[in-house]
Each structure stands twice: as structure tokens, then as C-alpha cells.
Design a protein around this motif. Structure first.
Motif: not given
Length: 584
Positions: A378-402
Motif C-alpha cells: 500500500v505504501s508503494v502504491q500511494l506514493a507513486t503516480p499511475r504512469w510508473v506504479v507498475g515499475r515501482a511495485l516491481s522494484i519493491y517485489q524484486t527486493a522483497t522476493f529477492g
């Protein structure tokens, strides 16, 4: 304000409609949640304390229900894969690698998947990913039925399934704002976690029974069938169609833009760092659970399924409590508590040799798991505009799942070389360190910054016949700043530089006229005319508000003048620096 920021008519063919990048919920169109619920609003409203409020939106309810079926299949498959590996080899680290092989692809592919989510229709990306998962699951079931599985072929199949999930996740999570309005977003993300963990409380037990009675191959086959539910739901969903007036970004460039945006967003960096630490430590219970069940509890597949179910029940309890906890506590307090509770759960499991005590540890670990991961998301989604939200979420997921992939391997190695309790205690120590880190790097509270598109840009009228790929383009903005405003101007420009570079500008600089010190020139480059348009339509309401403050420092009735120039380099034929042709 400068012409590149204001609404001005542009009569020639370069004047294009401004892309409406608002979500379906924010537009209030026929397919939006706001249209279905007149009381819903995409930009305002107090979050509900009920975790079930997103289910009032039909599209979310349909896909969420289908996801329940797919999650059940996935968890049955996980039981089959974990137990199959335990049957194929006595090695603790090979068993732990089953968990690592499903999370490692997220670390490798998520950023590329996020770029696809931001540049192509997300519904189509998800349909392709789910179809891929169905095919791979069916092949895994076939190979298992034929008795051809080896430890490494099993890891290869689970890795491919992880790849499909990696391609699906950014598009699915970025689609939340198309399914629910902003105020329901925290509950929707928590409900997604609850969906998986609701099935975790049932699926592993069912999977254990299936594996015990029919073998792992049957579990793999049921997983393949479960993907058809999500494919059906996505095929029926009428997702909002956003106009795409510019060509998609090249994959490598899109990835670089996403990484740059996150790197220049301090709040996102904090979330991602804590997600990395939490993922690394919290995965220990799941990664080692097969060998905990087999070697410490001296039990079989049915008990393994029940242990996973206990983790899932804890996660459901955490999901149900999350909305009320968010209303009463700061985000950092909640995150630090999740780190600590998860660590306590691992410590209990480390010292337990009895099933009831191990169940207690798994209940605590599961509740902390869903609380932390949903808050990060939720923190990532609310701090990111729509045009880049997919990439911001994916970088967060890369860190967490990595972190989960590396943690799975590390805890499995420690369990193999020393002991299982030692590995669990080491993971608990890492989680406690992550809780303490919050004192220096606290999590930001949920952002209420208006990240809706500013929609104030109109492409200027040009006399040159530019194409979308024409460039490079150089921009110069003339500022007239009185001496008494110089210090405030430089401070404001420091933030302006960060926003410019974050949104795609290159070689940004600020020049001062030596003969007339009140004149300042802001310059930057973009590679093409299309990238210049993109740079400006990425502007959010929050960016415009800060820029309006900057304009107050400018002197004179006229707004700062903007020069847009295309670079052209020529070398005369007689110039001695001409590069001669190669001699064959």
C-alpha cells in the motif's frame, strides 16, 4: 507559468488531446467503481475499517473470487513440490531451494514485467501470464505422472512457474486502482493477501491429503486446472481503456526510467529496504517447514499441510485486524511490531518439538507476514503516480522476493551445515535488527499527496516537421529572479532538479548570466520529442503545486519563457576534424 506547463491552444498537428491517465475509479466512468457506487471517490474519502468493503465493487469481486480458486491450486502445488523434493533427496538445502526457485524469478523478471504493465494493457499481460502458467503446470503434471522428475527438473518447473507469477504480479497489483477507488485501496490489497492466506489455511491440508492419497502428480494437475478460473474472469473483465497517444517506451529505457524514479523518491527507498530485510528473514519458516515437519516433528505430508494451514490462519487473522490497527497506530509502529512478532514466532518454532507449540509459532509468523507485506505494498502504491506504479511495485517485489530467495538458500544452507534451530534463530535475529532499523529509517505514513495527473500540458505549435522520434531536444527556461529571492530560488530549484530528472530529463543544469545576475537559465535534454511530451504529461498535481511556488519568485508580468530546440551538429567539408572513411 512556462508554456511547457500551462494550458495553451496548439492549432497545428502537434496539438494532441492530453492523455487522461486517471484510473477508472477516478474518472467515474461506466466501468468504474465510482460509477457503481455514487458514494465512492477516487481522490478523497476516509478508508473503511472493514476489510471486506472492496467486495462491493463487482469487477474486483469477480476477479478476487477467481483468484481464490487459483490460490487453492497454487498451494496444493506447493505442497506437492515441497514433498516431492523431500522424497527425491534428503538434502535440506535442496528442499529449501523449492521455495527459492519460485521467488527467484520475481527478483530477475519483475522489473521488466513492471515496465510491460506500464506500457501495455495490463489485462492482456495478465491473460498471457496465466495462460503460460496453465501450460507449464500441465507439463509438470505430465512429467510427474510419467515418473521422470529429478530434483533439478522439479526445480526447473517451479522456476518457470515463478516466471509466470513474476510476469503476472505487477500488472495485477497495478490494476487495483482500476478496480477500487483510492480510499478502498489498503483494504483491497489486504484482501488480496487474505485471499492467498485463506486458501493457505485450507489448501495445504487438502494438498497434504491429495499427495498422501494420489501422489504429487495429482496436486500438479489440479493446479493446472485452477488457472482456468482466473483466465475466465480476466476475459470477462471490461478494464478501463486509457488512451495511448505515444508509442510504448523501449523495454530497456522503461526499466531505467522506473529505477531512476524510485532512486529519486526517498520514501520509496525506505519501503523497499525494509521489504528486503523482512522478506529475507520471514521466509525462514516457510522455506524450512518441510524439513521441520519431517525431521523435528517426525511427521508426514498430512501434518506438513496442517502446518502450512496454521501459517495461513495466522495470516487471515492479521488481515482481519489490519484495518483497525492502521486506524489506531502509525505505520512504523505496525511494521516494527510485525518484524518483532515474526521473530518471536521463529524463536518458538526453533525450540519446539511438539506440534501445538509449532502451530503457535506459525500463527504468529503468518499474522506478521500479511501485516507487513500488505503495508509495504500500500505504501508503494500511494506514493507513486499511475504512469510508473507498475515499475515501482516491481522494484519493491524484486527486493522483497529477492530477499526471500536469498534467505531461503541461506537458511537452508545453515540448516544443512549446522542445524534447523540455528537457521531459525539467525533469521529471527535479522528480523529484530530490521525492527530496530526503523528508529533510524522509519516507514513513511500513508501518503495523502495528490499524485493525480496535472493535465495542464498542451503540446506547442511547431513550424518544423518533427516526428515522435526526432531529437535530441534541448529545453531552456528563462527565469528573472530578484537578488533578494536568490536563496529561496536555489532551494526550490534543487527540488525542481530532482523532479525533472525523476521524470526523464537528462543533463539538467542551472546557469546564471554574468552580465545580468538576475537572469537564470534552466536547461535540460530529452532524447526525442516523444520523450519531451512524456516528461510533461508525467507531472502530478503535487508537482504543479510546488512549481507554482517557484513561479512566485519570478519577476515581471510575463511567465518564464521556454525555448525548445532540436540539436543539429554539422561539420563543414573543409574542416580538418572530419573523420576519414575506413580503409579496407
Amino acid at each position: 507559468m512556462p508554456a511547457d506547463e500551462r494550458d495553451t491552444p496548439a492549432p497545428d498537428r502537434f496539438e494532441q488531446p492530453v492523455p487522461d491517465t486517471r484510473t477508472g475509479a477516478e474518472r467515474g466512468g461506466p466501468s468504474s467503481p465510482a460509477a457503481a457506487d455514487p458514494g465512492a471517490s477516487g481522490t478523497a474519502g476516509k478508508p473503511s475499517t472493514s476489510p471486506f468493503v472492496p467486495l462491493k465493487h463487482p469487477a474486483f469481486r469477480m476477479i478476487w473470487t477467481a483468484t481464490l480458486v487459483a490460490n487453492l491450486g497454487t498451494l496444493i502445488q506447493n505442497v506437492g513440490a515441497g514433498w516431492q523434493m523431500a522424497l527425491l533427496t534428503p538434502s535440506h538445502d535442496m528442499v529449501a531451494l523449492v521455495q527459492a526457485s519460485t521467488t527467484l524469478p520475481v527478483m530477475i523478471l519483475a522489473v521488466a514485467a513492471g515496465a510491460l504493465a506500464d506500457n501495455f494493457p495490463r489485462r492482456r499481460v495478465m491473460l498471457a501470464a496465466q495462460s503460460f502458467l496453465l501450460v507449464i503446470s500441465a507439463l509438470l503434471a505430465l512429467v510427474a505422472f510419467l515418473g521422470l522428475l529429478t530434483p533439478w527438473t522439479l526445480l526447473a518447473f517451479t522456476f518457470l512457474l515463478g516466471c509466470g507469477n513474476a510476469m503476472h504480479l505487477p500488472s495485477w497489483q497495478a490494476s487495483m486502482r482500476d478496480l477500487v477507488p483510492r480510499e478502498d485501496l489498503p483494504a483491497a490489497i489486504t484482501l488480496n493477501s487474505m485471499s492467498f492466506n485463506l486458501m493457505r489455511s485450507v489448501g495445504p491440508a487438502v494438498g497434504g491429503l491429495i499427495v498422501a492419497s494420489a501422489g504429487p502428480a495429482a496436486a500438479f494437475a489440479l493446479n493446472a486446472v485452477s488457472y482456468t478460473a482466473v483466465i475466465w474472469a480476466l476475459a470477462r473483465w471490461q478494464s478501463p481503456q486509457e488512451p495511448r497517444l505515444l508509442p510504448p517506451e523501449r523495454l530497456g529505457h522503461a526499466i531505467a526510467v522506473g529505477i531512476r524514479y524510485v532512486a529519486l523518491s526517498p520514501n520509496l527507498s525506505r519501503v523497499i529496504l525494509r521489504g528486503l530485510i523482512f522478506g529475507s528473514g520471514s521466509v525462514a519458516a516457510l522455506a524450512l517447514l518441510p524439513v521441520i515437519t519431517r525431521d523435528i516433528l517426525q511427521a508426514e505430508a498430512e501434518t506438513f499441510g496442517l502446518m502450512l494451514g496454521a501459517f495461513g490462519l495466522g495470516a487471515i487473522a492479521g488481515a482481519l485486524a489490519a484495518p483497525r490497527l492502521r486506524a489506531r497506530m502509525r505505520i512504523e509502529t505496525l511494521i516494527a511490531s510485525a518484524f518483532a512478532v515474526n521473530a518471536v514466532g521463529l524463536i518458538i518454532i526453533a525450540f519446539s518439538s511438539h506440534q501445538p507449540l509449532t502451530v503457535l509459532g506459525l500463527l504468529l509468523a503468518g499474522s506478521a507476514w500479511v501485516t507487513a507485506l500488505s503495508l509495504f505494498n500500500v505504501s508503494v502504491q500511494l506514493a507513486t503516480p499511475r504512469w510508473v506504479v507498475g515499475r515501482a511495485l516491481s522494484i519493491y517485489q524484486t527486493a522483497t522476493f529477492g530477499g526471500m530467495a536469498v534467505g531461503s538458500w541461506l537458511w537452508g544452507l545453515l540448516a544443512e551445515d549446522i542445524s534447523i534451530p540455528t537457521a531459525l534463530l539467525a533469521a529471527a535475529a535479522l528480523l529484530l535488527a530490521g525492527a530496530v532499523l526503523g528508529r533510524a529509517w522509519p516507514m513513511p505514513d500513508f501518503s495523502d499527496t495528490n499524485l493525480d495527473p496535472a493535465n495542464r500540458f498542451s503540446a506547442p505549435a511547431l513550424r518544423l516537421d518533427l516526428k515522435a522520434q526526432s531529437g535530441p531536444i534541448m529545453i531552456m527556461v528563462d527565469w528573472d529572479i530578484p537578488a533578494e529571492n536568490t536563496e529561496a530560488f536555489l532551494k526550490a530549484m534543487a527540488d525542481r532538479r530532482r523532479v525533472r530528472i525523476r521524470d526523464g530529463a537528462r543533463q539538467w543544469s542551472l546557469l546564471r548570466d554574468l552580465e545580468n545576475p538576475d537572469i537564470w537559465i534552466e536547461t535540460y535534454h530529452v532524447p526525442t520529442w516523444a520523450e519531451y511530451i512524456r516528461h510533461n504529461i508525467r507531472r502530478t498535481q503535487a508537482d504543479v503545486e510546488s512549481f507554482d511556488q517557484l513561479l512566485k519568485l519570478h519577476r515581471g508580468p510575463e511567465r518564464p519563457h521556454v525555448h525548445r530546440m532540436i540539436e543539429r551538429q554539422t561539420v563543414p567539408v573543409t574542416d580538418d576534424i572530419i573523420i576519414p572513411p575506413k580503409v579496407p
